[in-house]
Design a protein around this motif. Structure first.
Motif, PDB file in Angstrom:
ATOM      1  N   ILE A  18       0.844  -1.214   0.000  1.00 26.67           N
ATOM      2  CA  ILE A  18       0.000   0.000   0.000  1.00 26.67           C
ATOM      3  C   ILE A  18       0.873   1.256   0.000  1.00 26.67           C
ATOM      4  O   ILE A  18       0.697   2.150  -0.828  1.00 26.67           O
ATOM      5  CB  ILE A  18      -0.947  -0.002   1.228  1.00 26.67           C
ATOM      6  CG1 ILE A  18      -1.993  -1.114   1.091  1.00 26.67           C
ATOM      7  CG2 ILE A  18      -1.630   1.353   1.383  1.00 26.67           C
ATOM      8  CD1 ILE A  18      -2.798  -1.380   2.367  1.00 26.67           C
ATOM      9  N   VAL A  19       1.838   1.309   0.933  1.00 25.14           N
ATOM     10  CA  VAL A  19       2.648   2.536   1.017  1.00 25.14           C
ATOM     11  C   VAL A  19       3.568   2.657  -0.203  1.00 25.14           C
ATOM     12  O   VAL A  19       3.797   3.759  -0.714  1.00 25.14           O
ATOM     13  CB  VAL A  19       3.464   2.622   2.336  1.00 25.14           C
ATOM     14  CG1 VAL A  19       2.543   2.701   3.530  1.00 25.14           C
ATOM     15  CG2 VAL A  19       4.442   1.486   2.481  1.00 25.14           C
ATOM     16  N   TYR A  72       2.660   6.229  -6.927  1.00 25.32           N
ATOM     17  CA  TYR A  72       1.609   7.060  -7.531  1.00 25.32           C
ATOM     18  C   TYR A  72       1.921   8.549  -7.327  1.00 25.32           C
ATOM     19  O   TYR A  72       1.884   9.345  -8.279  1.00 25.32           O
ATOM     20  CB  TYR A  72       0.249   6.715  -6.910  1.00 25.32           C
ATOM     21  CG  TYR A  72      -0.863   7.637  -7.349  1.00 25.32           C
ATOM     22  CD1 TYR A  72      -1.400   7.543  -8.635  1.00 25.32           C
ATOM     23  CD2 TYR A  72      -1.366   8.607  -6.488  1.00 25.32           C
ATOM     24  CE1 TYR A  72      -2.416   8.400  -9.043  1.00 25.32           C
ATOM     25  CE2 TYR A  72      -2.381   9.466  -6.889  1.00 25.32           C
ATOM     26  CZ  TYR A  72      -2.895   9.351  -8.164  1.00 25.32           C
ATOM     27  OH  TYR A  72      -3.903  10.216  -8.566  1.00 25.32           O
ATOM     28  N   GLY A  73       2.251   8.907  -6.082  1.00 20.87           N
ATOM     29  CA  GLY A  73       2.541  10.311  -5.776  1.00 20.87           C
ATOM     30  C   GLY A  73       3.735  10.818  -6.565  1.00 20.87           C
ATOM     31  O   GLY A  73       3.706  11.920  -7.124  1.00 20.87           O
ATOM     32  N   ILE A  74       4.791   9.997  -6.618  1.00 20.80           N
ATOM     33  CA  ILE A  74       5.998  10.422  -7.345  1.00 20.80           C
ATOM     34  C   ILE A  74       5.708  10.567  -8.836  1.00 20.80           C
ATOM     35  O   ILE A  74       6.100  11.546  -9.469  1.00 20.80           O
ATOM     36  CB  ILE A  74       7.158   9.424  -7.096  1.00 20.80           C
ATOM     37  CG1 ILE A  74       7.640   9.534  -5.641  1.00 20.80           C
ATOM     38  CG2 ILE A  74       8.319   9.677  -8.045  1.00 20.80           C
ATOM     39  CD1 ILE A  74       8.596   8.430  -5.209  1.00 20.80           C
ATOM     40  N   LEU A 124       3.378   9.042   5.644  1.00 22.10           N
ATOM     41  CA  LEU A 124       2.627   9.354   4.412  1.00 22.10           C
ATOM     42  C   LEU A 124       1.305  10.044   4.752  1.00 22.10           C
ATOM     43  O   LEU A 124       0.858  10.923   4.022  1.00 22.10           O
ATOM     44  CB  LEU A 124       2.319   8.065   3.643  1.00 22.10           C
ATOM     45  CG  LEU A 124       3.332   7.575   2.621  1.00 22.10           C
ATOM     46  CD1 LEU A 124       2.880   6.242   2.047  1.00 22.10           C
ATOM     47  CD2 LEU A 124       3.526   8.570   1.493  1.00 22.10           C
ATOM     48  N   GLY A 166       1.389   3.840  -3.004  1.00 22.63           N
ATOM     49  CA  GLY A 166       1.068   5.251  -2.771  1.00 22.63           C
ATOM     50  C   GLY A 166       2.233   6.149  -3.146  1.00 22.63           C
ATOM     51  O   GLY A 166       2.056   7.180  -3.800  1.00 22.63           O
ATOM     52  N   LEU A 167       3.428   5.735  -2.737  1.00 23.92           N
ATOM     53  CA  LEU A 167       4.617   6.542  -3.052  1.00 23.92           C
ATOM     54  C   LEU A 167       4.855   6.610  -4.555  1.00 23.92           C
ATOM     55  O   LEU A 167       5.121   7.686  -5.100  1.00 23.92           O
ATOM     56  CB  LEU A 167       5.857   5.937  -2.372  1.00 23.92           C
ATOM     57  CG  LEU A 167       6.135   6.383  -0.934  1.00 23.92           C
ATOM     58  CD1 LEU A 167       7.297   5.591  -0.349  1.00 23.92           C
ATOM     59  CD2 LEU A 167       6.441   7.871  -0.869  1.00 23.92           C
ATOM     60  N   LYS A 215       3.940  16.448 -13.412  1.00 20.12           N
ATOM     61  CA  LYS A 215       3.808  17.895 -13.178  1.00 20.12           C
ATOM     62  C   LYS A 215       5.135  18.607 -13.464  1.00 20.12           C
ATOM     63  O   LYS A 215       5.168  19.684 -14.060  1.00 20.12           O
ATOM     64  CB  LYS A 215       3.389  18.095 -11.716  1.00 20.12           C
ATOM     65  CG  LYS A 215       2.976  19.482 -11.348  1.00 20.12           C
ATOM     66  CD  LYS A 215       2.492  19.460  -9.887  1.00 20.12           C
ATOM     67  CE  LYS A 215       2.619  20.827  -9.244  1.00 20.12           C
ATOM     68  NZ  LYS A 215       2.429  20.758  -7.793  1.00 20.12           N
ATOM     69  N   THR A 236       3.906  13.683  -9.562  1.00 13.31           N
ATOM     70  CA  THR A 236       4.778  14.859  -9.430  1.00 13.31           C
ATOM     71  C   THR A 236       5.746  14.953 -10.605  1.00 13.31           C
ATOM     72  O   THR A 236       6.060  16.056 -11.069  1.00 13.31           O
ATOM     73  CB  THR A 236       5.551  14.790  -8.093  1.00 13.31           C
ATOM     74  OG1 THR A 236       4.622  14.492  -7.044  1.00 13.31           O
ATOM     75  CG2 THR A 236       6.228  16.100  -7.773  1.00 13.31           C
ATOM     76  N   VAL A 237       6.209  13.799 -11.084  1.00  8.62           N
ATOM     77  CA  VAL A 237       7.107  13.799 -12.248  1.00  8.62           C
ATOM     78  C   VAL A 237       6.376  14.374 -13.465  1.00  8.62           C
ATOM     79  O   VAL A 237       6.921  15.200 -14.206  1.00  8.62           O
ATOM     80  CB  VAL A 237       7.636  12.368 -12.540  1.00  8.62           C
ATOM     81  CG1 VAL A 237       8.317  12.305 -13.896  1.00  8.62           C
ATOM     82  CG2 VAL A 237       8.604  11.922 -11.455  1.00  8.62           C
ATOM     83  N   MET A 294       2.846  14.604  -1.878  1.00  2.30           N
ATOM     84  CA  MET A 294       2.719  14.217  -3.296  1.00  2.30           C
ATOM     85  C   MET A 294       1.490  13.342  -3.520  1.00  2.30           C
ATOM     86  O   MET A 294       0.883  13.369  -4.581  1.00  2.30           O
ATOM     87  CB  MET A 294       3.955  13.438  -3.738  1.00  2.30           C
ATOM     88  CG  MET A 294       5.190  14.261  -3.794  1.00  2.30           C
ATOM     89  SD  MET A 294       6.510  13.263  -4.473  1.00  2.30           S
ATOM     90  CE  MET A 294       7.888  14.288  -4.083  1.00  2.30           C
ATOM     91  N   LEU A 295       1.178  12.539  -2.515  1.00  2.00           N
ATOM     92  CA  LEU A 295       0.020  11.656  -2.609  1.00  2.00           C
ATOM     93  C   LEU A 295      -1.272  12.435  -2.341  1.00  2.00           C
ATOM     94  O   LEU A 295      -2.288  12.262  -3.032  1.00  2.00           O
ATOM     95  CB  LEU A 295       0.181  10.523  -1.580  1.00  2.00           C
ATOM     96  CG  LEU A 295      -0.802   9.378  -1.616  1.00  2.00           C
ATOM     97  CD1 LEU A 295      -0.799   8.699  -2.966  1.00  2.00           C
ATOM     98  CD2 LEU A 295      -0.453   8.366  -0.523  1.00  2.00           C
TER      99      LEU A 295
END
Lengths: 44, 463
Positions: free
Chosen positions: A22-23, A29-31, B30, A26-27, A37, A34-35, B160-161
């Motif tokens: 999960i984490v 997806y978030g990264i 997170l 999540g990381l 963007k 941002t990339v 970021m998330l």
């Protein structure tokens, strides 16, 4: 005490692995968001 | 029933795989890292309350001040009660913060948002931030920089998330973002409650005296710790604690200098840059901030903590000078300098717990870290204040472009030099502050009484 702790630990192994997924997901997806963007700096 | 939260119930049995612990830390960080994405809600909150930028900005300020205060005052409680209970309290406070904040939004009472997200949520931030740090240091005595970098990287990743998630929820729930605020906040509070509770269930502390198989502490003439252990009360009486406070304060203050004004800054330096490209620059800095947390902190395990901060502060000062004097000459140069500055900013946060462990031992490193985080709160006020007051003054004189930022960037160089000097003055702690050789923290005494058989699990380190 040891027996119950061992049982508790065995129960938590799959949860810990699920939490890694999960984490980690999540990381990633978030990264990736941002990339995407950040690329606007070079294309925008 | 609540005894399941006790520290003694979180002690890992022999043979427990230590790599099962970091996801618990990441889950918490997170979640609380969302605070850095609060600005996504700013316009919707302004519409809802018909409030000014400053009135809405106060929500973030209260949360960050409460982070520092709760980390400082809750550190010893956390050491006594262990990471699981602390994570549960942090999860309840953080998710309640969203719930009470939602009530404030629903009833259009801004003060209730201050109390909810700012005050109650801020307590969750502080306790959540420090909750996994000492546990990870104890699990990774061979690589404490990597361990704390992993956890604190999550704090950077949280924003970021949360940023795309918040935008999605604001669009999905209602016709306008202002109307979608309440369900969006309730949803985020629920998600974070589940994620943090999963972390609390998974987290485990190593048995007393545990060490990785085949590992023995390295002997080095440059070691800052001579084997002594210092408790949190005594740590704040030492000169080295306050020198490290200055180190963190200066590193954070300088980083905020760029972070706070990244978008308008690049557009003022280079007028051809569009708003979309400026937003891309902010995204790039977020990536640098996060990469610095894991990358530089891991490097500190190899080159040592003091040399790492010499790099953050010394090279940082040179880079700031470069941005101030040569930044307008080349956009590539400007972006490269800014990326390294932000990576040092993130690295400074992630490396400090390992530095504290080197200087004070792991005895109450979580509580000492909590007290040091007041430097973050102070820097959160000082950094923007310096930058914005200089900007306001220069705008009044008619200055434009890079001239608007040059004086404040050079002030940041001076601040970094102060931090550089403070870092070089950090010394091993006088033995009069050490705990007695046979002293054990309260929680470990309790563990030994409850589960003496666990104290022999794993390899024992002779000290």
């Amino acid at each position: 005490m040891n027996a119950s702790t061992d049982q508790e630990t065995r129960r938590h192994y799959p949860l810990a692995i699920a939490l890694w997924l999960i984490v980690g997901g999540g990381l990633v997806y978030g990264i990736s968001q941002t990339v995407i963007k950040a690329t606007a700096l070079f294309t925008g | 029933m609540l005894s399941v939260l006790d520290r003694s119930r979180t002690v890992a049995p022999a043979g427990y795989n230590r790599w099962l612990v970091p996801p618990a830390a990441l889950a918490v960080h997170l979640s609380i890292g969302q605070v850095y994405a609060l600005s996504v809600f700013k316009d919707a909150l302004r519409d809802r309350f018909d409030a000014s930028h400053t009135q809405i900005g106060v929500i973030f300020s209260i949360a960050i001040v409460m982070l520092g205060l709760s980390a400082a005052f809750g550190g010893r409680w956390m050491e006594r009660n262990g990471p699981r209970k602390t994570m549960v309290v942090a999860a309840l406070a953080w998710s309640s913060g969203f719930a009470v904040g939602s009530l404030g939004i629903y009833t259009e009472q801004l003060w209730l948002v201050y109390v909810g997200y700012g005050f109650i949520g801020g307590i969750g931030l502080g306790l959540g931030y420090i909750s996994p740090v000492s546990t990870l240091i104890k699990w990774f005595p061979d690589r404490p920089g990597l361990a704390t970098g992993l956890a604190i990287m999550g704090f950077g990743g949280g924003a970021m998330l949360a940023s795309p998630l918040s935008s999605f929820l604001l669009q999905a729930y209602a016709a306008t973002p202002a109307e979608a605020l309440v369900p969006a906040w309730l949803t985020m509070g629920a998600i974070y409650l589940v994620l943090m509770m999963m972390g609390a269930v998974v987290v485990k502390v190593p048995p007393k005296g545990w060490a990785p198989e085949g590992w023995t502490p390295k002997e080095s003439k440059h070691r800052l710790n001579t084997g002594g252990q210092v408790n949190a009360k005594n740590a704040v009486k030492t000169r080295s604690f306050w020198l490290l406070w200055i180190v963190l304060f200066t590193n954070v203050t300088a980083g905020i200098g760029i972070l706070e004004n990244a978008s308008p800054m690049i557009q003022d330096y280079f007028p051809t840059i569009t708003a979309a490209a400026a937003a891309g620059f902010v995204g790039l800095l977020s990536l640098a901030n996060m990469a610095g947390r894991i990358g530089w902190s891991s490097l500190s395990d190899v080159i040592g903590r003091k040399p790492t901060y010499i790099m953050y502060l010394g090279l940082g000062a040179i880079l700031y000078t470069g941005v101030a004097l040569y930044g307008p000459a080349s956009i590539v140069l400007f972006v490269v300098f800014a990326v390294f500055i932000l990576s040092f900013y993130g690295g400074g946060f992630a490396t400090i717990p390992a530095y504290l462990k080197d200087v004070f031992g792991e005895f109450e490193v979580g509580a000492i870290h909590g007290r040091l985080l007041t430097a973050w709160s102070a820097a959160g006020i000082a950094g923007p204040l310096i930058i914005n007051s200089v900007l306001d003054y220069l705008e009044g004189t008619g200055a434009t472009g890079a001239e608007l930022y040059r004086p404040s960037l050079l002030i940041m160089v001076g601040i970094l030099v102060v931090g550089f000097i403070a870092n070089t003055l950090v010394r091993p702690i006088d033995a009069k502050y050490y705990e007695r050789h046979d002293a054990v923290p309260d929680h470990e005494r309790e563990e030994s009484a409850v589960a003496p058989e666990l104290a022999t699990a794993g390899k024992q380190v002779q000290s």
